[in-house]
Design a protein around this motif. Structure first.
Motif, mmCIF file in Angstrom:
data_model
loop_
_atom_site.group_PDB
_atom_site.id
_atom_site.type_symbol
_atom_site.label_atom_id
_atom_site.label_comp_id
_atom_site.label_asym_id
_atom_site.label_seq_id
_atom_site.Cartn_x
_atom_site.Cartn_y
_atom_site.Cartn_z
ATOM 1 N N ASN A 1 28.684 -34.405 2.917
ATOM 2 C CA ASN A 1 27.915 -35.432 3.635
ATOM 3 C C ASN A 1 27.937 -35.195 5.148
ATOM 4 O OD1 ASN A 1 26.916 -37.591 1.649
ATOM 5 N ND2 ASN A 1 29.038 -37.307 1.005
ATOM 6 N N ALA B 1 24.508 -34.617 7.125
ATOM 7 C CA ALA B 1 24.156 -35.433 8.289
ATOM 8 C C ALA B 1 23.785 -34.559 9.482
ATOM 9 C CB ALA B 1 25.339 -36.348 8.642
ATOM 10 N N LEU C 1 17.888 -41.909 10.679
ATOM 11 C CA LEU C 1 18.228 -42.800 9.566
ATOM 12 C C LEU C 1 18.964 -42.039 8.462
ATOM 13 C CD1 LEU C 1 15.024 -45.036 9.284
ATOM 14 C CD2 LEU C 1 17.247 -45.641 10.251
ATOM 15 N N LYS C 2 18.438 -40.870 8.114
ATOM 16 C CA LYS C 2 19.110 -40.058 7.095
ATOM 17 C C LYS C 2 20.457 -39.556 7.600
ATOM 18 C CE LYS C 2 15.154 -38.439 4.413
ATOM 19 N NZ LYS C 2 14.400 -37.249 3.930
ATOM 20 N N HIS D 1 22.413 -41.104 9.644
ATOM 21 C CA HIS D 1 23.346 -42.230 9.570
ATOM 22 C C HIS D 1 23.755 -42.501 8.110
ATOM 23 C CE1 HIS D 1 25.352 -45.765 11.099
ATOM 24 N NE2 HIS D 1 24.742 -46.523 10.188
ATOM 25 N N LYS D 2 22.807 -42.359 7.187
ATOM 26 C CA LYS D 2 23.118 -42.589 5.761
ATOM 27 C C LYS D 2 24.190 -41.620 5.277
ATOM 28 C CE LYS D 2 20.718 -40.793 2.470
ATOM 29 N NZ LYS D 2 19.673 -40.402 1.488
ATOM 30 N N TYR D 3 24.015 -40.332 5.593
ATOM 31 C CA TYR D 3 25.005 -39.342 5.163
ATOM 32 C C TYR D 3 26.333 -39.512 5.903
ATOM 33 C CZ TYR D 3 21.539 -36.844 2.390
ATOM 34 O OH TYR D 3 20.608 -36.507 1.444
ATOM 35 N N LEU E 1 27.639 -42.404 6.839
ATOM 36 C CA LEU E 1 28.324 -43.506 6.151
ATOM 37 C C LEU E 1 28.918 -43.031 4.826
ATOM 38 C CD1 LEU E 1 25.851 -46.465 6.780
ATOM 39 C CD2 LEU E 1 28.130 -46.181 7.769
ATOM 40 N N ALA E 2 28.174 -42.183 4.096
ATOM 41 C CA ALA E 2 28.681 -41.639 2.834
ATOM 42 C C ALA E 2 29.921 -40.777 3.071
ATOM 43 C CB ALA E 2 27.592 -40.824 2.136
ATOM 44 N N SER F 1 26.015 -39.779 14.584
ATOM 45 C CA SER F 1 24.770 -40.424 14.140
ATOM 46 C C SER F 1 24.346 -41.523 15.112
ATOM 47 C CB SER F 1 24.951 -40.992 12.731
ATOM 48 O OG SER F 1 25.832 -42.110 12.732
#
Length: 625
Positions: free
Chosen positions: A168, A172, A182-183, A185-187, A189-190, A214
C-alpha cells in the motif's frame, strides 16, 4: 521447528538499529540462527541475513543471497526458491544491476506460481511490483501489487500484514505529486491499517510517513488548504517519534532520514525565515541518518536546503561551501551517484553566476557537463540495454509463439492420428462384429439343423416305442380276453351243472306233500336265483375289472369265500349295507357282521375304512404314477 525459525528470523530481521554496533548485533544474531537452523530452513535465514548485511557490505550481501538461492534449489521447495530469487533480485536492483535483477525477479514469479505457500508467492509478486515501479512502469507495478495483495489478503499473519503495508505504501507513491491525491490517501490509510495489525515499528513508521506524504501532496495541489499541511506535519512528527522510540528495532533507517528531510523542506518552503532553525535541525537529523544508510539523494537535498538558506541570507560563500561539502561526501561514501553530483554542480554554477563570478560559474558548468555526460552515457547504456532486453524479450515471445503454434499443430496432428486410429479401430471392430455375427449365425444354423435331426430321430424312436407299447398292450389284452373267456365258460358250465341238480331237487320237492320238502324247494329256488345274479355280477365285474378278485384273495391269503367276494363286489359298486341286505334278502345286521369278518380276513384295523381298501384294488381308483 520451521515455523519457530521463520518467526525468529523475521523478528531479528526488523531489529536493524541506527548504530553500526547494533546493526552488527542483528547480523551476528542471524548468523547464530543460521548455525542452528535445519538444512531445509537455511535458505530463508541466509536470504534475510543478506538483506540485513546489504548496507554494510553490498558484495557480501549479494553473495549470501545467491548462495541462499542455490541452497533453495537443492531443497526443491518452490516457495523458498521464489523467496530467495526475489530477495536476490531486490539486492541486485539496488546495486544497479537491472538486467540480472530482472531475471531473478521473473524467476521468483515463475516459481511462486508453482508454490502453495501464499506468503512466499505474495512476497515474489510484491518484489515484482517494486522492480517495475523503480523502472517507471507504474501500470505493471500496480498489477503486480494487486496480485500480491490478493495472495496475502486471507492470511492473518504479522509477516503478511507487513508485506501488505509495503504494498500500500508503494501503491500510494504511484499516485503522489498531484497524480491522484484521493487514491494516494486511500492507499496510505490502508498502509496504516495493515501496519497497526503487523505491530512492527518499521511498518508503523513507514505508514505514518506515507499518510503524511498523502496530506502534503493534497496540500501542494491546493495550497489554500493549510489544514492539509498541518495534517502532513502531524503525521511526519508521529513517524519521527516512532523512529526515536524504537531505534533498536528499526530496519529501514533511510525512511527516518526521508521523514526528517520532508519536514525540513516544509519549513523551508512554507514557513517564514525565522523558522530556519527548525528546518536546519531536521536537516541535521536527515544527514546523520542518510550518511549511515548511504542515501545520496537525501544527502544532496540536505545540503541543497542549507545552501538555499545561505543564499537567502546573502551568504554566497557559505552556500557554495555547503554544496562542495555535499559533493565531497558523495565522492567519499557512495560511488556511482553522478546524477546527484551533476545537479549539485548545476547549483554551484547558478550560485557563482548569481554572485557575479562568471569564471567559476563556467568551471562549475563544465564539471556539470562532465557529470551529466556520464549520466547521459549511463542512461544511454541503460536505454540500449533496455532496448536489447525488449528485443530479446520480443524474440523470446516470437519463439514462444512459434513453439506454441508448432505445439498446436502437433496437437492437431496428434488428434488427427487419434481420430484416424479410432476410425480404423471402429471399422475393424465392425468387421470383426460382422464376421462374428456371420460365424454365430452359421453355428446357430448348424445347431438348429443338428437339433432338428436329433428331434426327428427322437420322434422316430418314440414312435417305434409307442408302436411296441401298443402292440404289447394289444397282446396283453388279447391274452386277458382269452383267459376271461375261458373262466367265464368254466363258471357258466359249473353253474349250469349245479342248476341242473338243483332243478331236479326242486321238481322232487314239488311232487312231495311234505311241508319241509316244499320249504326246501323254495330255498333252492331262491338260491338258484341268487346264483344266477351272482354269476351274472361275477362275470360283469370280471370283464370290467380284471385281476380284482385275485388281488383281494392275495391280500386275504386266499381265505375269501364267494360270499366275501360278492360283498366286495357290492362295495366296489358303491352299495351301502341296506342295499346289500335287500339284495341278499338278509338283515342289515348280518351285513355288518359280514363286513367285520371281511376286515379281519383282509388284515385291517378297526379304524381302517373297508370301502377305501376294497376300491383301491380297482384300477379306476388307483392314482396314476
Amino acid at each position: 521447528m520451521t515455523k519457530k525459525i521463520a518467526v525468529l528470523l523475521y523478528i531479528l530481521s526488523i531489529q536493524f538499529v541506527v548504530t553500526a554496533k547494533a546493526q552488527q548485533l542483528v547480523i551476528d544474531s542471524l548468523k547464530a540462527v543460521l548455525a542452528k537452523t535445519e538444512k531445509a530452513d537455511k535458505p530463508i535465514v541466509m536470504a534475510e541475513l543478506a538483506r540485513a548485511s546489504y548496507e554494510t557490505d553490498v558484495k557480501k550481501a549479494i553473495s549470501l543471497a545467491m548462495n541462499a538461492t542455490n541452497l533453495a534449489k537443492m531443497e526443491k521447495d518452490k516457495g523458498v526458491i521464489s523467496f530467495c530469487y526475489a530477495t536476490t533480485g531486490h539486492l541486485l536492483a539496488r546495486k544497479g544491476q537491472e538486467k540480472q535483477a530482472s531475471l531473478y525477479i521473473d524467476s521468483a514469479v515463475t516459481y511462486s506460481q508453482k508454490s502453495t505457500n501464499r506468503i512466499y508467492s505474495g512476497f515474489a509478486w510484491f518484489r515484482k511490483g517494486w522492480f517495475e515501479l523503480t523502472n517507471g512502469d507504474n501500470e505493471k507495478a500496480m498489477a503486480a501489487f494487486i496480485k500480491s495483495d490478493k495472495l496475502l489478503k486471507e492470511i492473518q499473519n504479522p509477516k503478511a500484514f507487513s508485506y501488505r503495508t509495503l504494498i500500500n505504501h508503494y501503491a500510494a507513491s504511484i499516485y503522489a505529486y498531484g497524480s491522484d491525491t484521493l487514491k494516494q490517501h486511500k492507499y496510505a490509510l490502508a498502509a496504516l491499517q495493515m501496519a497497526r495489525k503487523s505491530k512492527y515499528p518499521d511498518d508503523i513508521q513507514l505508514a505514518y510517513m506515507t499518510l503524511a506524504h498523502s496530506f502534503f501532496s493534497a496540500f501542494e495541489a491546493n495550497v489554500s488548504r493549510r489544514n492539509l499541511l498541518d495534517s502532513a506535519i502531524y503525521y511526519y512528527r508521529k513517524a519521527g517519534n516512532t523512529y526515536r522510540l524504537n531505534q533498536g528495532k528499526i530496519l529501514l533507517q533511510s525512511n527516518a532520514s526521508v521523514t526528517a528531510l520532508n519536514m525540513a523542506n516544509i519549513y523551508f518552503k512554507y514557513f517564514p525565515p525565522q523558522f530556519q532553525d527548525s528546518a536546519k535541525r531536521y536537516v541535521n537529523d536527515a544527514l546523520t541518518i542518510a550518511r549511515k544508510t548511504n542515501t545520496p539523494e537525501v544527502i544532496a537535498n540536505c545540503y541543497g536546503i542549507l545552501s538555499e538558506y545561505a543564499m537567502r541570507n546573502g551568504q554566497y560563500q557559505h552556500a557554495e561551501n555547503y554544496l562542495l561539502t555535499g559533493i565531497a561526501e558523495l565522492n567519499r561514501s557512495i560511488p556511482g551517484v553522478d546524477i546527484t553530483r551533476s545537479r549539485m554542480m548545476m547549483g554551484l554554477a547558478n550560485l557563482a553566476e548569481q554572485s557575479g563570478d562568471k569564471t567559476r560559474a563556467l568551471n562549475y558548468y563544465k564539471q556539470y557537463i562532465e557529470y551529466y555526460k556520464k549520466v547521459f552515457d549511463a542512461q544511454k547504456l541503460t536505454a540500449v540495454q533496455q532496448l536489447e532486453e525488449q528485443y530479446q524479450a520480443e524474440q523470446r515471445n516470437l519463439e514462444i509463439a512459434r513453439l506454441r503454434e508448432r505445439a498446436n499443430l502437433n496437437r492437431q496432428i496428434n488428434w488427427l492420428y487419434v481420430a484416424i486410429g479410432s476410425a480404423s479401430i471402429l471399422v475393424l471392430a465392425l468387421l470383426l462384429g460382422f464376421y462374428h455375427y456371420k460365424l454365430k449365425a452359421s453355428q446357430q444354423r448348424m445347431l438348429i439343423s443338428l437339433q432338428e435331426k436329433q428331434e426327428a430321430e427322437l420322434l422316430a424312436s418314440l414312435g417305434e416305442q409307442e408302436r411296441e407299447r401298443i402292440a404289447a398292450q394289444q397282446a396283453l389284452l388279447q391274452d386277458r380276453t382269452e383267459w376271461l373267456e375261458r373262466e367265464l365258460l368254466a363258471g357258466t358250465l359249473k353253474i349250469e351243472e349245479k342248476n341242473t341238480i338243483l332243478e331236479l331237487l326242486k321238481e322232487k320237492s314239488k311232487s312231495s306233500a311234505d311241508v319241509a320238502a316244499r320249504s326246501i324247494g323254495r330255498i333252492i329256488t331262491q338260491n338258484l336265483r341268487m346264483d344266477r345274479e351272482s354269476a351274472d355280477q361275477h362275470n360283469a365285474i370280471g370283464d370290467i375289472h380284471p385281476g380284482f378278485f385275485s388281488a383281494l384273495q392275495e391280500r386275504a391269503g386266499e381265505v375269501l369265500t364267494k360270499l366275501d367276494l360278492k360283498y366286495c363286489s357290492y362295495i366296489l359298486m358303491g352299495l351301502d349295507n341296506k342295499e346289500i341286505a335287500n339284495r341278499l334278502g338278509v338283515e342289515p345286521k348280518s351285513i355288518r357282521m359280514a363286513r367285520y369278518r371281511l376286515k379281519q380276513k383282509l388284515g385291517l384295523k378297526k379304524q381302517d375304512n373297508l370301502d377305501l381298501v376294497v376300491r383301491s384294488y380297482d384300477k379306476r381308483y388307483q392314482e396314476p404314477e
